[in-house]
Enzyme design. Structure first.
Site, PDB file in Angstrom:
ATOM      1  N   GLY A   1       0.823  -1.164  -0.138  1.00 58.13           N
ATOM      2  CA  GLY A   1      -0.107   0.020  -0.051  1.00 58.13           C
ATOM      3  C   GLY A   1       1.022   1.142   0.073  1.00 58.13           C
TER       4      GLY A   1
ATOM      5  N   ARG B   1       2.563  -4.294  12.357  1.00 56.72           N
ATOM      6  CA  ARG B   1       1.806  -4.715  13.575  1.00 56.72           C
ATOM      7  C   ARG B   1       2.253  -5.787  14.391  1.00 56.72           C
ATOM      8  NH1 ARG B   1       0.416  -0.274  13.798  1.00 56.72           N
ATOM      9  NH2 ARG B   1      -1.420   0.749  14.018  1.00 56.72           N
TER      10      ARG B   1
ATOM     11  N   THR C   1       7.294  -3.008  10.169  1.00 54.74           N
ATOM     12  CA  THR C   1       6.887  -1.825  10.899  1.00 54.74           C
ATOM     13  C   THR C   1       5.519  -1.769  10.785  1.00 54.74           C
ATOM     14  OG1 THR C   1       7.237  -0.850   8.642  1.00 54.74           O
ATOM     15  CG2 THR C   1       8.880  -0.192  10.201  1.00 54.74           C
TER      16      THR C   1
ATOM     17  N   HIS D   1       8.034   1.103  18.508  1.00 51.94           N
ATOM     18  CA  HIS D   1       6.892   1.577  17.513  1.00 51.94           C
ATOM     19  C   HIS D   1       7.099   2.978  17.331  1.00 51.94           C
ATOM     20  CE1 HIS D   1       2.665   0.514  16.628  1.00 51.94           C
ATOM     21  NE2 HIS D   1       3.226   1.536  15.661  1.00 51.94           N
ATOM     22  N   ILE D   2       7.995   3.592  16.466  1.00 48.22           N
ATOM     23  CA  ILE D   2       8.083   4.885  16.243  1.00 48.22           C
ATOM     24  C   ILE D   2       8.281   5.102  14.618  1.00 48.22           C
ATOM     25  CG2 ILE D   2       9.529   5.686  18.273  1.00 48.22           C
ATOM     26  CD1 ILE D   2      12.072   5.323  16.882  1.00 48.22           C
ATOM     27  N   GLY D   3       7.581   4.447  13.998  1.00 43.08           N
ATOM     28  CA  GLY D   3       7.494   4.452  12.505  1.00 43.08           C
ATOM     29  C   GLY D   3       7.045   6.027  12.246  1.00 43.08           C
TER      30      GLY D   3
ATOM     31  N   SER E   1       0.861  -8.434  -2.491  1.00 45.24           N
ATOM     32  CA  SER E   1      -0.207  -7.651  -1.879  1.00 45.24           C
ATOM     33  C   SER E   1      -1.518  -8.202  -2.089  1.00 45.24           C
ATOM     34  CB  SER E   1       0.083  -6.299  -2.110  1.00 45.24           C
ATOM     35  OG  SER E   1      -0.678  -5.342  -1.428  1.00 45.24           O
ATOM     36  N   ARG E   2      -2.568  -7.953  -1.406  1.00 42.35           N
ATOM     37  CA  ARG E   2      -4.025  -7.984  -1.590  1.00 42.35           C
ATOM     38  C   ARG E   2      -4.364  -7.192  -2.925  1.00 42.35           C
ATOM     39  NH1 ARG E   2      -7.113  -6.203   3.584  1.00 42.35           N
ATOM     40  NH2 ARG E   2      -6.396  -4.266   2.667  1.00 42.35           N
TER      41      ARG E   2
ATOM     42  N   GLU F   1       2.969  -4.573  23.387  1.00 41.97           N
ATOM     43  CA  GLU F   1       3.368  -3.059  23.556  1.00 41.97           C
ATOM     44  C   GLU F   1       2.676  -2.175  24.785  1.00 41.97           C
ATOM     45  OE1 GLU F   1       3.360  -1.021  19.858  1.00 41.97           O
ATOM     46  OE2 GLU F   1       4.174  -2.742  18.667  1.00 41.97           O
TER      47      GLU F   1
ATOM     48  N   ILE G   1       2.637   2.470   2.471  1.00 42.17           N
ATOM     49  CA  ILE G   1       3.931   2.454   3.040  1.00 42.17           C
ATOM     50  C   ILE G   1       4.747   1.603   2.282  1.00 42.17           C
ATOM     51  CG2 ILE G   1       5.123   1.825   5.180  1.00 42.17           C
ATOM     52  CD1 ILE G   1       2.425   2.532   6.978  1.00 42.17           C
TER      53      ILE G   1
END
Ligand code: 8YV
Length: 326
Positions: A160, A239, A237, A288-290, A181-182, A268, A162
């Site tokens: 997508g 989930r 990055t 978790h700082i994307g 990818s979907r 988390e 990202i």
């Protein structure tokens, strides 16, 4: 005739960058947590109780219990693109609009995915630790000998906004880029669309950029890591829960993959300093700082508040969370 009460908008956190000049409905009152107050489920319920709009982040759980506690709520605006922390069915059932922030965080998150790739594959964390400890010894041709990123094959799972931004960076590094990818985007001229197994077999580096859904839970386990193989690097990055963390640790320990980098975890925040994830030499862990750049977080805050303002002004919100595709 009684005066209309002012519109109230709760924000789950203090300190959203860009809040000062974010768009707000005329006369709106902002409801913020007290300085230093934890945003647990109970605190969020108390905060949202008399509010028409609620602005939340990824760690905030938005469920039926919260909706019960906040009967005025018309809109929940995520300062995030992922929405796996929100019970969408329950929101829909109650006519509460849920919005998110797609697009604006693609570059920041892709930059971070690439940082993980370079850190993991070129063994930058042990190199930095050694330098900082004053232990930079005599030249050893074998020291910190990583694997090359330039010219390698990069497989992107989830292509997508990202994923495709990661692909553009890969092309800039002279990498061969594959996508699975979907909704493949073969027309971008950067990434060849292939099946997941083929991507894992052909790639040196794999970047995970899928949302967390029932279909992506546990997508990468022992079998998939073995397809990637001993010269492979995996970064996520996406989930927590998309990668089986136990399988990843085993593959790293046994040298069945080369290295890995995670910005997201099944649990988390990761606060257990004894967690084996934090002590695996070839695993880079970030908190978790994307999306954590000033520019991106400012754009996310503004987008979230534009969505709240639209709904509370009776307009269509520009960034309603799309229905999940099966
Ligand atoms: C963070 C994210 O969660 O957008 C997402 O889905 O995971 C990240 O942007 C964000 O910083 C907190 O809401």
């Amino acid at each position: 005739m009684s005066a209309t009460p002012p519109v109230r908008i709760a924000l789950s956190r203090r300190g959203y960058p860009g809040l000062d000049d974010a768009p707000l409905p005329e006369g709106a009152e902002l409801v913020l947590p007290d300085e230093g107050a934890p945003t647990d489920d109970a605190a969020l319920r108390a905060l949202a109780a008399d509010c028409d709009g609620l602005v939340v982040s990824t760690p905030d759980r938005v469920d039926a219990e919260l909706f019960d506690a906040a009967p005025r709520l018309k809109v929940v605006a995520l300062v995030a693109v992922g929405f796996d922390n929100v019970d969408l069915d329950e929101a829909r059932r109650r006519g509460i609009v849920v919005t998110h922030t797609p697009g604006v965080l693609a570059d920041a998150t892709a930059d971070l995915a690439f940082s993980l790739i370079l850190m993991a594959r070129r063994l930058l964390v042990p190199a930095l630790d050694t330098t900082r400890a004053g232990e930079w010894g005599a030249f050893d041709p074998q020291a910190f000998l990583g694997l090359q990123v330039a010219g390698a094959t990069l497989g992107i799972v989830g292509y997508g906004d990202i994923g495709s931004a990661v692909g553009r960076r890969g092309a800039g590094f002279g990498m061969t880029v594959l996508q699975h990818s979907r909704s493949p985007r073969p027309e971008d001229g950067i990434a060849e669309a292939v099946g997941l197994d083929e991507l894992l077999e052909r790639s040196d580096v794999v970047s995970l950029n899928v949302p967390r859904t029932p279909e992506t839970a546990g997508l990468i386990g022992a079998r998939e890591l073995d397809l990637l193989g001993p010269r492979g690097t995996l970064v996520s990055t996406a989930r927590g829960g998309v990668v089986d963390e136990d399988a990843l640790l085993a593959a790293l320990r046994e040298g069945r993959i080369h290295s890995a980098g995670l910005d997201v975890f099944a649990t988390e925040p990761l606060t257990d300093a004894a967690s084996p994830l934090l002590h695996e030499p070839r695993l880079v862990c970030l908190p978790h700082i994307g999306s954590a750049s000033v520019e991106t977080r400012t754009a996310m805050t503004r987008m979230a508040l534009r969505n709240v303002t639209a709904v509370l002004s009776g307009d269509d919100a520009p960034n309603v969370v799309p229905p999940l595709r099966g």
